[in-house]
Structures are given as structure tokens and as C-alpha cells.
Design a protein around this motif. Structure first.
Motif, mmCIF file in Angstrom:
data_model
loop_
_atom_site.group_PDB
_atom_site.id
_atom_site.type_symbol
_atom_site.label_atom_id
_atom_site.label_comp_id
_atom_site.label_asym_id
_atom_site.label_seq_id
_atom_site.Cartn_x
_atom_site.Cartn_y
_atom_site.Cartn_z
ATOM 1 N N LEU A 1 0.831 -1.211 0.000
ATOM 2 C CA LEU A 1 0.000 0.000 0.000
ATOM 3 C C LEU A 1 0.862 1.256 0.000
ATOM 4 O O LEU A 1 0.341 2.366 0.103
ATOM 5 C CB LEU A 1 -0.930 0.007 1.231
ATOM 6 C CG LEU A 1 -1.937 -1.135 1.323
ATOM 7 C CD1 LEU A 1 -2.718 -1.059 2.638
ATOM 8 C CD2 LEU A 1 -2.916 -1.110 0.142
ATOM 9 N N GLY A 2 2.184 1.063 -0.098
ATOM 10 C CA GLY A 2 3.107 2.192 -0.105
ATOM 11 C C GLY A 2 3.895 2.250 -1.392
ATOM 12 O O GLY A 2 3.338 2.366 -2.472
ATOM 13 N N TYR A 3 5.221 2.104 -1.276
ATOM 14 C CA TYR A 3 6.092 2.181 -2.451
ATOM 15 C C TYR A 3 6.539 0.811 -2.944
ATOM 16 O O TYR A 3 7.318 0.720 -3.892
ATOM 17 C CB TYR A 3 7.314 3.049 -2.124
ATOM 18 C CG TYR A 3 6.953 4.479 -1.816
ATOM 19 C CD1 TYR A 3 6.461 5.317 -2.807
ATOM 20 C CD2 TYR A 3 7.085 4.984 -0.529
ATOM 21 C CE1 TYR A 3 6.123 6.631 -2.528
ATOM 22 C CE2 TYR A 3 6.743 6.301 -0.238
ATOM 23 C CZ TYR A 3 6.262 7.112 -1.241
ATOM 24 O OH TYR A 3 5.915 8.405 -0.948
ATOM 25 N N GLY A 4 6.066 -0.263 -2.285
ATOM 26 C CA GLY A 4 6.389 -1.602 -2.736
ATOM 27 C C GLY A 4 7.879 -1.883 -2.762
ATOM 28 O O GLY A 4 8.614 -1.534 -1.837
ATOM 29 N N ALA A 5 8.327 -2.505 -3.840
ATOM 30 C CA ALA A 5 9.742 -2.891 -3.959
ATOM 31 C C ALA A 5 10.616 -1.753 -4.467
ATOM 32 O O ALA A 5 11.807 -1.948 -4.723
ATOM 33 C CB ALA A 5 9.869 -4.095 -4.892
ATOM 34 N N GLU A 6 10.050 -0.565 -4.608
ATOM 35 C CA GLU A 6 10.801 0.592 -5.118
ATOM 36 C C GLU A 6 11.422 1.371 -3.974
ATOM 37 O O GLU A 6 10.729 1.840 -3.069
ATOM 38 C CB GLU A 6 9.872 1.502 -5.916
ATOM 39 C CG GLU A 6 10.559 2.734 -6.484
ATOM 40 C CD GLU A 6 9.581 3.678 -7.179
ATOM 41 O OE1 GLU A 6 10.036 4.731 -7.648
ATOM 42 O OE2 GLU A 6 8.379 3.365 -7.219
#
Length: 207
Positions: free
Chosen positions: A142-147
Motif C-alpha cells: 500500500l506504499g512504495y512496494g519494492a521501489e
């Protein structure tokens, strides 16, 4: 005190003194153990993978988990209606990693478009009411994931797959059309947009 009113204290038996000191030692040890357990528990929770941390966190008093997996705690309950997708909110926020490292914070109430945030932040805004203050836990999905997110100098400020913790205070919100009209009027008068870039638009690199 006169010799007439003075009452002599009976001598204490040696065995009583021994048990007294044993009792004090046990109490001190118990207090130290409780303090260590509290610290140890926090350390263990901090070292857990995100999913296990969230599983433990949602069992904490006052923490609520939504269907999406967003977790939040109401620090101060607001009143009235909640923002919708078409609104611009005016809010203060502070964002940290799980270990407490701060990666972003507003310096003054900042305009935040509800749909311009990362998914977890957007969902939280739509749960809040005016005057409310929430603490929210946003899992990577729900945020920036794997980035990973970097600042303008190229320094990593949010590692990949980070769980984000925000404290958000909502002051006001209004329809986007009304906000844009206000901004146009302000620009005509020589003013600018208050506040800094919103967190969901990406601290550094994405901001």
C-alpha cells in the motif's frame, strides 16, 4: 524528645534482617526483569518481517486493521464528514520507518490531494474527520512496494519493501474545484501554494 516520652525500639532479630534484604533484592530483580522484558519485546517486534510485525501490531490495544491491510490508531477523534476522492485535504504529517527513522514531515498544514497519495495514505485520509489525528502503518503493498526512494542527492531514504509509519492530523478539506479556484485567486494576488510536496507524491526522488 524527653527521656519520659521516648520509647526504646526493640532490637531486630538477625533472621528478620536477612529476609528483609532478600525481599528487597527480589523486588529489584523483578523490576529489572520487567524493564528488560519490555525492551526485549520491542526489540523482537522491530526485528520481525513486515507481515509478522503487522500481525503482532494489530493485537495492540487501539489498533484497527482494514480489509486492505492498512492499520491505524485513532490518537484524536475528529468530527463531521470524511474526505472523498474528489477532495483536497489540509493536513500535518510525519513519516518514519519502522525503526523510527524520519524520512519526511510537513512544517505547516499542507494541501494533500486525496487521490494523489500512495494507496495506504489515501485510504487513511478517507477514514479521518476534521480535527482528527491518526497513526497509520502502511505495508509495502500500500506504499512504495519494492521501489526504494532516494533524495535529490541520490541517498536512499526509504529502502525497498519498507513498512511506513505516519502520524497525520487533518485540519480541513474541500472539493478540488473549490481549492483550485482559491489557488487561482491567491496567485492573482501574488501568493503561492502553501506547504511542501505531499508524502504520497514521493519523498525525494518521487517528489
Amino acid at each position: 524528645m524527653s527521656t519520659v516520652t521516648a520509647v526504646p525500639i526493640a532490637p531486630t532479630k538477625r533472621s528478620y534482617l536477612v529476609w528483609l534484604w532478600i525481599g528487597i533484592a527480589v523486588a529489584v530483580a523483578a523490576a529489572a526483569a520487567l524493564a528488560w522484558v519490555g525492551t526485549s519485546t520491542e526489540a523482537v517486534r522491530a526485528s520481525l518481517p513486515n507481515d509478522k510485525f503487522l500481525a503482532a501490531n494489530k493485537r495492540q490495544s487501539g489498533v484497527i486493521e482494514t480489509a486492505s491491510g492498512l492499520q491505524y490508531e485513532v490518537l484524536k477523534q475528529g468530527t463531521g464528514a470524511s474526505p472523498t476522492d474528489g477532495d483536497i485535504t489540509l493536513a500535518m504529517y510525519k513519516g518514519t520507518l519502522r525503526d523510527g527513522t524520519q524520512f519526511d514531515a510537513s512544517q505547516q498544514p499542507t494541501p494533500l490531494p486525496v487521490t494523489g497519495m500512495i494507496p495506504g495514505f489515501t485510504e487513511a485520509l478517507k477514514l479521518m474527520k476534521k480535527g482528527g489525528k491518526y497513526r497509520i502503518w502502511i505495508k509495502p503493498e500500500l506504499g512504495y512496494g519494492a521501489e526504494a526512494r532516494k533524495d535529490q542527492a541520490g541517498k536512499e531514504v526509504i529502502p525497498a519493501n519498507s513498512l511506513l509509519v505516519f502520524e497525520v492530523e487533518l485540519f480541513e478539506f474541500m472539493p478540488q474545484a473549490q481549492f483550485m479556484q482559491m489557488m487561482q485567486q491567491q496567485q492573482q494576488m501574488g501568493g503561492g501554494m502553501p506547504g511542501g510536496p505531499p508524502p504520497g507524491a514521493g519523498p525525494p526522488q518521487g517528489r
